[in-house]
Write an enzyme that holds these catalytic residues in place. Structure first.
Site, PDB file in Angstrom:
ATOM      1  N   THR A 189       0.855  -0.993  -0.033  1.00  0.00           N
ATOM      2  CA  THR A 189      -0.061  -0.153   0.083  1.00  0.00           C
ATOM      3  C   THR A 189       0.865   1.336   0.125  1.00  0.00           C
ATOM      4  OG1 THR A 189       0.111   0.117   2.521  1.00  0.00           O
ATOM      5  CG2 THR A 189      -1.906  -1.230   1.298  1.00  0.00           C
ATOM      6  N   GLU A 333      -5.864  -3.216  -1.159  1.00  0.00           N
ATOM      7  CA  GLU A 333      -6.369  -4.202  -0.619  1.00  0.00           C
ATOM      8  C   GLU A 333      -7.514  -5.361  -1.455  1.00  0.00           C
ATOM      9  OE1 GLU A 333      -5.418  -1.805   1.022  1.00  0.00           O
ATOM     10  OE2 GLU A 333      -4.667  -2.113   2.854  1.00  0.00           O
ATOM     11  N   LYS A 447     -14.210  15.489  13.761  1.00  0.00           N
ATOM     12  CA  LYS A 447     -15.157  15.131  14.786  1.00  0.00           C
ATOM     13  C   LYS A 447     -15.649  16.376  15.510  1.00  0.00           C
ATOM     14  CE  LYS A 447     -13.895  10.247  14.596  1.00  0.00           C
ATOM     15  NZ  LYS A 447     -12.550  10.249  14.358  1.00  0.00           N
ATOM     16  N   TRP A 452     -19.885  14.432  13.100  1.00  0.00           N
ATOM     17  CA  TRP A 452     -19.176  14.275  12.000  1.00  0.00           C
ATOM     18  C   TRP A 452     -19.210  15.290  10.738  1.00  0.00           C
ATOM     19  CZ3 TRP A 452     -18.586   8.181  10.905  1.00  0.00           C
ATOM     20  CH2 TRP A 452     -18.029   7.815  12.221  1.00  0.00           C
TER      21      TRP A 452
HETATM   22  P1  ADP Z   1      -3.370   4.325   0.152  1.00  0.00           P
HETATM   23  O1  ADP Z   1      -4.320   3.768   1.235  1.00  0.00           O
HETATM   24  O2  ADP Z   1      -2.060   4.029   0.581  1.00  0.00           O
HETATM   25  O3  ADP Z   1      -3.830   5.586  -0.256  1.00  0.00           O
HETATM   26  P2  ADP Z   1      -4.736   2.774  -2.069  1.00  0.00           P
HETATM   27  O4  ADP Z   1      -4.538   3.130  -3.381  1.00  0.00           O
HETATM   28  O5  ADP Z   1      -5.261   1.386  -1.499  1.00  0.00           O
HETATM   29  O6  ADP Z   1      -3.574   3.481  -1.092  1.00  0.00           O
HETATM   30  O7  ADP Z   1      -6.087   3.736  -1.406  1.00  0.00           O
HETATM   31  C1  ADP Z   1      -7.333   3.312  -1.040  1.00  0.00           C
HETATM   32  C2  ADP Z   1      -8.150   4.445  -0.550  1.00  0.00           C
HETATM   33  O8  ADP Z   1      -8.334   5.506  -1.530  1.00  0.00           O
HETATM   34  C3  ADP Z   1      -9.396   3.990  -0.273  1.00  0.00           C
HETATM   35  O9  ADP Z   1      -9.718   3.351   0.991  1.00  0.00           O
HETATM   36  C4  ADP Z   1     -10.313   5.318  -0.378  1.00  0.00           C
HETATM   37  O10 ADP Z   1     -10.022   5.920   1.027  1.00  0.00           O
HETATM   38  C5  ADP Z   1      -9.421   5.991  -1.371  1.00  0.00           C
HETATM   39  N1  ADP Z   1     -10.148   6.087  -2.655  1.00  0.00           N
HETATM   40  C6  ADP Z   1     -10.118   5.197  -3.619  1.00  0.00           C
HETATM   41  N2  ADP Z   1     -11.008   5.312  -4.494  1.00  0.00           N
HETATM   42  C7  ADP Z   1     -11.806   6.551  -4.112  1.00  0.00           C
HETATM   43  C8  ADP Z   1     -13.100   7.239  -4.648  1.00  0.00           C
HETATM   44  N3  ADP Z   1     -13.411   6.985  -5.792  1.00  0.00           N
HETATM   45  N4  ADP Z   1     -13.761   8.049  -3.895  1.00  0.00           N
HETATM   46  C9  ADP Z   1     -12.985   8.077  -2.664  1.00  0.00           C
HETATM   47  N5  ADP Z   1     -12.076   7.510  -2.136  1.00  0.00           N
HETATM   48  C10 ADP Z   1     -11.291   6.847  -2.752  1.00  0.00           C
END
Ligand code: ADP
Length: 562
Positions: A189, A333, A447, A452
């Protein structure tokens, strides 16, 4: 009763064989920046993948070994994509934008002994080598500058030339019949919210995920299409597009290191891709470029945006260019495809209702089950109103993290529920028809006074103002309310500057007054993570260190409502 069906393992080598025979003429085009892109067919790619596998076997790579790539999106990276897993080894893609210490950490953690590097990235790799005791072989693809190359040659590892390594080797390889549950690729990640964690995709998960990517409900691309793959091959396997392409014959346009708005616009103008995939910040940059120097982007029938929330203003701007944006949600993931925002057939095209569906993160495909863990315990109903933390499970969703080459798998409690679902860390609501709307990451939610506030809603609304190019909103400590929002805005080029008071009024048109930020600051650019997302950790740290010039507007949150 046992089924009577054949039990053919779902393997990456099968995807390769299919792509190189049935779709042998489909092509990978790699941008070179010199007006002469390199082109090679899927059949040629498979032949070179076989040569590469022979070479790796001679370097001593055996089943289960992790082999790293520090590469841009290009044909050679795609060869590694297929050769390494097909021979039973594990392709470990490295995020070239990670800080050097994190990069060294994940190479050590995975235990990589062989590493492929693009010539242009040798300077990034060489200083790390002294921290990589297991690394034995570095294979360089493409030209590198003299100085970093000399340093690499003197670093003590065995250095090979990619083309020399392949030359003269057999163009077929007898791919082994592996267990489909074995690891095929390894991706860490990007560490937006913590240390990088390794996700090991199986052959089976890649196969099933690729089929999902290809469904009409998802990207629905065929051999009539050309996809500009901007999302890096180190970022969740380019969202699965290269694997999916070898199933359908989808042609690939790989930008290599030319990821700036200018060259991207030129690629679209001259190569005429019908599809492209990237995070919102890339599209925001491209939009600015198109406004400054108009190009023909009409070939782009469809653009997939994901990785962070797509601001409505971005979607509308691309609509005006005739480019249809489809939002998708996912994580490293989840392989990553978790939802795709295609509106239901029943809503009228072009209507407000349709736009509202396009602005959701999308609906879950068969293969991804979802539930919302409610803040008060139990699970929230799918009523479009009750928020919770999204949990998912399915055949291409991680059930653990890689424990390292000599360690056990890890299942931290904050990432996996006791019954094995993945805790996404994303907070939102799900509508009765299964469309997900994310309001925040659990760590970014503001918060305030026990309520929220969605940072994403404030950001999207701010970015809808003509004078704002980018806006990030983060929680900052507040004596009275616990936390309050801080708005960080970037002025749009070529438009007059709005005052903070005006921007606050703009927010107030659609957002409750107690949620409006009273702390405001202007910056040249929002800090970004290694995959181009707003880096809120950095903003919070800058605020805490007193590095931001913050203006405070008179009225104060909840109190002003009283
Ligand atoms: P990292 O968590 O290190 O940034 P990832 O690329 O796996 O790496 O990121 C996943 C996260 O990106 C998701 O858990 C979410 O928070 C965010 N995310 C992905 N796609 C979207 C989307 N279309 N809208 C909002 N958030 C998104």
């Amino acid at each position: 009763m046992l089924s009577t069906m054949q039990d053919v393992p779902l393997l990456v080598s099968r995807i390769l064989e299919h792509g190189s025979t049935i779709h042998g003429r489909s092509r990978i085009t790699t941008w070179t920046g010199d007006g002469a892109p390199r082109r090679q067919s899927f059949a040629e790619t498979a032949a070179r993948a076989a040569q590469l596998a022979h070479a790796l076997r001679d370097l001593g790579v055996t089943e289960g070994d992790a082999v790293a790539t520090l590469m841009w999106n290009n044909a050679e990276h795609t060869e590694a994509y297929f050769a390494i897993p097909s021979m039973g080894a594990v392709l470990h893609t490295l995020n070239l934008r990670l800080p050097p210490d994190q990069l060294a950490f994940i190479v050590r953690h995975a235990g990589d002994r062989v590493l492929f590097v693009n010539g242009s990235l040798v300077g990034l790799l060489t200083p790390l080598i002294e921290h990589l005791p297991r690394l034995e072989h570095v294979v360089v693809s493409g030209a590198s500058a003299d100085e970093p190359r000399a340093a690499l040659d003197a670093s003590g590892v065995e250095v090979h030339e990619y083309e020399t390594l392949l030359a003269g080797r057999p163009t077929v390889y007898d791919w082994p019949e592996l267990d489909e549950r074995q690891a095929a690729t390894l991706c860490y990640t990007s560490g937006t919210t913590g240390e990088p964690k390794g996700v090991a995709y199986s052959h089976r998960s890649i196969y099933l995920h690729s089929m999902q990517v290809n469904m009409t409900e998802s990207m629905g691309l065929t051999d009539a299409d050309l996809s500009l793959v901007i999302v890096p091959q180190f970022h969740c396997n380019s969202w699965g597009i290269p694997h999916a392409a070898f199933m359908t014959g989808l042609n690939l346009l790989m930008p290599d290191r030319f990821l700036q708005p200018g060259p991207l616009a030129e690629m679209i103008d001259t190569e005429r891709p019908t599809h492209a995939a990237a995070v919102p910040t890339i599209w925001q940059g491209l939009l600015g470029e198109l406004e400054a120097r108009p190009r023909d982007v009409s070939s782009l029938a469809q653009v997939t945006i994901g990785g962070s929330a797509c601001p409505p203003s971005l979607m509308t701007a691309f609509d005006e260019h005739g480019v249809r944006v489809t939002q998708a949600w996912g994580m490293t993931e989840t392989s990553p495809l978790g939802t795709v925002a295609r509106p239901p057939a029943a809503v009228e095209a072009g209507s407000e209702a349709e736009f509202a569906y396009r602005m959701t993160q999308g609906r879950f495909p068969a293969g991804v089950e979802a539930r919302l863990a409610a803040p008060e315990g139990g699970f929230a109903p799918w009523d479009g109103e009750s928020p919770g933390e999204l949990e998912v499970r399915g055949p291409w969703v991680a059930g653990a993290y890689h424990g390292g080459f000599d360690g056990e798998q890890l299942r931290p409690e904050d990432k996996f529920s006791p019954d094995g679902w993945l805790r996404t860390g994303d907070v939102g609501v799900i509508g009765p028809d299964g469309y997900l709307t994310l309001t925040d990451r659990a760590k970014d939610v503001i918060k305030s006074g026990g309520e929220w506030i969605s940072s994403v809603e404030l950001e999207n609304t701010l970015m809808g103002h003509t004078s704002v190019a980018e806006a990030a909103v983060v929680a900052v400590p507040d004596d009275r309310w616990g936390e309050r929002p801080l708005a960080v805005v970037v002025q749009a080029e070529g438009s007059g500057e709005a005052t903070f008071e005006e921007l606050r009024q703009h927010l107030g048109e659609t957002i409750a007054r107690w949620q409006l930020p009273e702390r405001w600051t202007r910056v040249g650019a929002v800090p970004k993570t290694s995959v181009g997302k707003f880096d809120k950790k950095v903003i919070r740290a800058q605020y805490a260190a007193g590095e931001l010039d913050v203006t405070r507007l008179g009225s104060d949150g909840h109190a002003s409502d009283a």
